[in-house]
Design a protein around this motif. Sequence first.
Motif, PDB file in Angstrom:
ATOM      1  N   MET A  36       0.863  -1.262  -0.020  1.00 52.39           N
ATOM      2  CA  MET A  36      -0.401   0.405  -0.268  1.00 52.39           C
ATOM      3  C   MET A  36       0.952   1.105   0.222  1.00 52.39           C
ATOM      4  SD  MET A  36      -3.251  -0.121  -0.157  1.00 52.39           S
ATOM      5  CE  MET A  36      -4.764  -0.686   0.562  1.00 52.39           C
ATOM      6  N   LEU A  37       0.447   2.029  -0.736  1.00 50.00           N
ATOM      7  CA  LEU A  37       1.712   3.673  -1.255  1.00 50.00           C
ATOM      8  C   LEU A  37       0.675   4.440  -1.360  1.00 50.00           C
ATOM      9  CD1 LEU A  37       4.689   4.802  -1.390  1.00 50.00           C
ATOM     10  CD2 LEU A  37       4.235   4.643  -3.105  1.00 50.00           C
ATOM     11  N   GLY A  38       0.279   5.285   0.144  1.00 54.25           N
ATOM     12  CA  GLY A  38      -1.253   6.080  -0.642  1.00 54.25           C
ATOM     13  C   GLY A  38      -2.348   6.002  -0.015  1.00 54.25           C
ATOM     14  N   GLY A  39      -2.596   4.428  -0.448  1.00 51.47           N
ATOM     15  CA  GLY A  39      -3.375   4.115   0.183  1.00 51.47           C
ATOM     16  C   GLY A  39      -4.088   3.788  -1.077  1.00 51.47           C
ATOM     17  N   VAL A  40      -3.085   3.109  -2.211  1.00 50.07           N
ATOM     18  CA  VAL A  40      -3.078   2.582  -3.748  1.00 50.07           C
ATOM     19  C   VAL A  40      -2.351   1.530  -3.820  1.00 50.07           C
ATOM     20  CG1 VAL A  40      -2.978   2.191  -5.874  1.00 50.07           C
ATOM     21  CG2 VAL A  40      -3.042   5.177  -4.542  1.00 50.07           C
ATOM     22  N   ASP A  41      -2.904  -0.100  -4.320  1.00 48.67           N
ATOM     23  CA  ASP A  41      -2.131  -1.527  -3.980  1.00 48.67           C
ATOM     24  C   ASP A  41      -1.365  -1.308  -4.977  1.00 48.67           C
ATOM     25  OD1 ASP A  41      -0.662  -3.092  -3.877  1.00 48.67           O
ATOM     26  OD2 ASP A  41      -2.851  -4.556  -3.074  1.00 48.67           O
ATOM     27  N   VAL A  42      -0.271  -0.430  -4.627  1.00 51.74           N
ATOM     28  CA  VAL A  42       0.237  -0.312  -6.522  1.00 51.74           C
ATOM     29  C   VAL A  42       1.177  -1.785  -6.986  1.00 51.74           C
ATOM     30  CG1 VAL A  42       1.980   2.026  -6.017  1.00 51.74           C
ATOM     31  CG2 VAL A  42       2.698  -0.436  -5.218  1.00 51.74           C
ATOM     32  N   PHE A  43       0.673  -3.128  -6.312  1.00 51.94           N
ATOM     33  CA  PHE A  43       0.738  -4.125  -6.998  1.00 51.94           C
ATOM     34  C   PHE A  43      -0.341  -4.609  -8.039  1.00 51.94           C
ATOM     35  CE2 PHE A  43       4.447  -4.054  -3.563  1.00 51.94           C
ATOM     36  CZ  PHE A  43       5.462  -4.548  -3.717  1.00 51.94           C
ATOM     37  N   LYS A  44      -1.514  -3.999  -7.536  1.00 48.20           N
ATOM     38  CA  LYS A  44      -2.896  -4.247  -8.266  1.00 48.20           C
ATOM     39  C   LYS A  44      -2.561  -3.077  -9.605  1.00 48.20           C
ATOM     40  CE  LYS A  44      -5.087  -6.464  -4.759  1.00 48.20           C
ATOM     41  NZ  LYS A  44      -6.305  -6.550  -3.985  1.00 48.20           N
ATOM     42  N   ILE A  45      -2.155  -2.354  -9.731  1.00 50.06           N
ATOM     43  CA  ILE A  45      -2.038  -1.768 -10.406  1.00 50.06           C
ATOM     44  C   ILE A  45      -1.360  -2.247 -11.527  1.00 50.06           C
ATOM     45  CG2 ILE A  45      -1.057   0.727 -11.458  1.00 50.06           C
ATOM     46  CD1 ILE A  45      -1.818   1.929  -8.988  1.00 50.06           C
ATOM     47  N   ASN A  46      -1.973  -2.682 -13.346  1.00 51.81           N
ATOM     48  CA  ASN A  46      -1.402  -3.469 -13.795  1.00 51.81           C
ATOM     49  C   ASN A  46      -1.452  -2.863 -15.483  1.00 51.81           C
ATOM     50  OD1 ASN A  46       0.218  -5.309 -14.817  1.00 51.81           O
ATOM     51  ND2 ASN A  46      -2.069  -6.884 -15.650  1.00 51.81           N
ATOM     52  N   LEU A  47      -0.396  -1.678 -15.017  1.00 48.07           N
ATOM     53  CA  LEU A  47      -0.280  -0.482 -15.979  1.00 48.07           C
ATOM     54  C   LEU A  47       0.971  -0.554 -16.676  1.00 48.07           C
ATOM     55  CD1 LEU A  47      -2.011   2.839 -14.667  1.00 48.07           C
ATOM     56  CD2 LEU A  47      -3.065   1.067 -16.202  1.00 48.07           C
ATOM     57  N   ASN A  48       1.568  -0.604 -17.916  1.00 48.30           N
ATOM     58  CA  ASN A  48       2.514  -0.416 -18.860  1.00 48.30           C
ATOM     59  C   ASN A  48       3.094   0.753 -18.901  1.00 48.30           C
ATOM     60  OD1 ASN A  48       2.532  -3.226 -19.795  1.00 48.30           O
ATOM     61  ND2 ASN A  48       1.643  -2.922 -21.395  1.00 48.30           N
ATOM     62  N   MET A  49       4.114   1.253 -17.586  1.00 45.14           N
ATOM     63  CA  MET A  49       4.092   2.299 -17.122  1.00 45.14           C
ATOM     64  C   MET A  49       4.974   2.920 -18.928  1.00 45.14           C
ATOM     65  SD  MET A  49       6.462   3.385 -14.032  1.00 45.14           S
ATOM     66  CE  MET A  49       6.737   5.237 -14.151  1.00 45.14           C
ATOM     67  N   PHE A  50       6.158   2.347 -19.230  1.00 39.96           N
ATOM     68  CA  PHE A  50       6.932   2.569 -19.983  1.00 39.96           C
ATOM     69  C   PHE A  50       7.210   1.841 -21.168  1.00 39.96           C
ATOM     70  CE2 PHE A  50       9.813   2.639 -15.968  1.00 39.96           C
ATOM     71  CZ  PHE A  50       9.735   4.041 -16.191  1.00 39.96           C
ATOM     72  N   SER A  51       7.042   2.383 -22.548  1.00 44.85           N
ATOM     73  CA  SER A  51       6.916   2.042 -23.659  1.00 44.85           C
ATOM     74  C   SER A  51       8.050   0.748 -24.215  1.00 44.85           C
ATOM     75  CB  SER A  51       7.415   2.161 -24.737  1.00 44.85           C
ATOM     76  OG  SER A  51       9.145   3.181 -24.935  1.00 44.85           O
ATOM     77  N   LYS A  52       8.218  -0.410 -25.562  1.00 45.34           N
ATOM     78  CA  LYS A  52       8.971  -0.920 -25.302  1.00 45.34           C
ATOM     79  C   LYS A  52       9.935  -0.854 -25.230  1.00 45.34           C
ATOM     80  CE  LYS A  52       7.318  -5.115 -24.203  1.00 45.34           C
ATOM     81  NZ  LYS A  52       7.775  -5.883 -23.425  1.00 45.34           N
ATOM     82  N   SER A  53      10.273   0.607 -26.082  1.00 45.69           N
ATOM     83  CA  SER A  53      11.614   1.101 -26.403  1.00 45.69           C
ATOM     84  C   SER A  53      12.153   1.790 -25.203  1.00 45.69           C
ATOM     85  CB  SER A  53      11.400   2.460 -27.417  1.00 45.69           C
ATOM     86  OG  SER A  53      11.015   2.360 -28.416  1.00 45.69           O
ATOM     87  N   ALA A  54      11.093   2.261 -24.122  1.00 44.81           N
ATOM     88  CA  ALA A  54      11.561   2.734 -22.850  1.00 44.81           C
ATOM     89  C   ALA A  54      12.580   1.211 -22.268  1.00 44.81           C
ATOM     90  CB  ALA A  54      11.683   3.692 -22.375  1.00 44.81           C
ATOM     91  N   GLU A  55      11.826   0.223 -22.435  1.00 43.50           N
ATOM     92  CA  GLU A  55      12.087  -0.987 -21.636  1.00 43.50           C
ATOM     93  C   GLU A  55      13.556  -1.821 -22.379  1.00 43.50           C
ATOM     94  OE1 GLU A  55       8.831  -3.767 -21.726  1.00 43.50           O
ATOM     95  OE2 GLU A  55       7.820  -2.292 -20.397  1.00 43.50           O
ATOM     96  N   TYR A  56      14.032  -1.647 -23.821  1.00 46.58           N
ATOM     97  CA  TYR A  56      14.363  -2.299 -24.021  1.00 46.58           C
ATOM     98  C   TYR A  56      16.364  -1.276 -23.758  1.00 46.58           C
ATOM     99  CZ  TYR A  56      12.309  -5.557 -26.013  1.00 46.58           C
ATOM    100  OH  TYR A  56      11.638  -7.575 -26.615  1.00 46.58           O
ATOM    101  N   ALA A  57      15.707  -0.006 -23.940  1.00 45.32           N
ATOM    102  CA  ALA A  57      17.130   1.039 -23.748  1.00 45.32           C
ATOM    103  C   ALA A  57      17.245   0.768 -22.278  1.00 45.32           C
ATOM    104  CB  ALA A  57      16.607   2.475 -24.134  1.00 45.32           C
ATOM    105  N   LEU A  58      16.132   1.022 -21.397  1.00 47.29           N
ATOM    106  CA  LEU A  58      16.877   0.371 -19.291  1.00 47.29           C
ATOM    107  C   LEU A  58      17.534  -0.595 -20.083  1.00 47.29           C
ATOM    108  CD1 LEU A  58      14.069   1.778 -17.745  1.00 47.29           C
ATOM    109  CD2 LEU A  58      15.981   2.779 -17.915  1.00 47.29           C
ATOM    110  N   ARG A  59      17.224  -1.806 -20.137  1.00 49.68           N
ATOM    111  CA  ARG A  59      17.991  -3.592 -20.382  1.00 49.68           C
ATOM    112  C   ARG A  59      19.731  -3.812 -21.105  1.00 49.68           C
ATOM    113  NH1 ARG A  59      13.637  -7.293 -21.740  1.00 49.68           N
ATOM    114  NH2 ARG A  59      12.097  -7.028 -20.830  1.00 49.68           N
ATOM    115  N   ALA A  60      19.408  -2.329 -21.880  1.00 49.55           N
ATOM    116  CA  ALA A  60      20.616  -2.452 -22.641  1.00 49.55           C
ATOM    117  C   ALA A  60      21.667  -1.200 -22.373  1.00 49.55           C
ATOM    118  CB  ALA A  60      20.834  -2.110 -24.031  1.00 49.55           C
ATOM    119  N   THR A  61      21.655  -0.243 -21.736  1.00 48.67           N
ATOM    120  CA  THR A  61      21.787   0.443 -20.797  1.00 48.67           C
ATOM    121  C   THR A  61      23.002  -0.882 -20.055  1.00 48.67           C
ATOM    122  OG1 THR A  61      20.850   2.223 -21.417  1.00 48.67           O
ATOM    123  CG2 THR A  61      22.755   2.385 -19.686  1.00 48.67           C
ATOM    124  N   ILE A  62      22.082  -1.058 -19.356  1.00 51.53           N
ATOM    125  CA  ILE A  62      22.178  -2.047 -17.358  1.00 51.53           C
ATOM    126  C   ILE A  62      23.342  -2.887 -18.227  1.00 51.53           C
ATOM    127  CG2 ILE A  62      22.064  -3.277 -16.579  1.00 51.53           C
ATOM    128  CD1 ILE A  62      19.393  -1.506 -15.592  1.00 51.53           C
TER     129      ILE A  62
END
Length: 159
Positions: free
Chosen positions: A1-27
């Motif tokens: 629970m964070l700020g009254g919101v169960d963040v683990f129940k929010i299933n939104l794609n926050m980042f685009s695939k480009s962002a996800e792969y850019a983060l992974r590639a850089t790491i």
Amino acid sequence: MLGGVDVFKINLNMFSKSAEYALRATIYIAQKSSEENKLGMAEISKAIGSPRPFTAKILQQLTKDNKIISSVRGPNGGFYITDKAKKMPVRAILDAIDENDVLNKCVLGLAQCSETKPCPMHAEYKLIKKQLIDLFENKTIQLLAKEINKGSGVFNNLK
């Protein structure tokens, strides 16, 4: 629970695939490369679980002006990251691929959401958003690579 919101129940794609792969590639590049040990496109693509053409497009954005990822053409060429770039915050990756607004937009994707006309999740998500921004501005590329090297994290969906 964070700020009254169960963040683990929010299933939104926050980042685009480009962002996800850019983060992974850089790491991955930060974890495995050096100026003497450059990585090839095929290795990076396989390691992050991204199609080669998509990886090429992402690396093209990340190597623009050699700001985050550096590249060298030719037989001894490849991709690497400098010590200076490793010290950059993770948010720099999002900035490099023009995804910097993802941390600032409405969680429901509403253009009109604001302090004066909030969406139903605005107040609670405002707290979460601040924590996300702090995380992306305070975690460095180097720190994430070290966590992977220690075995305390994963960065791809490969088994």
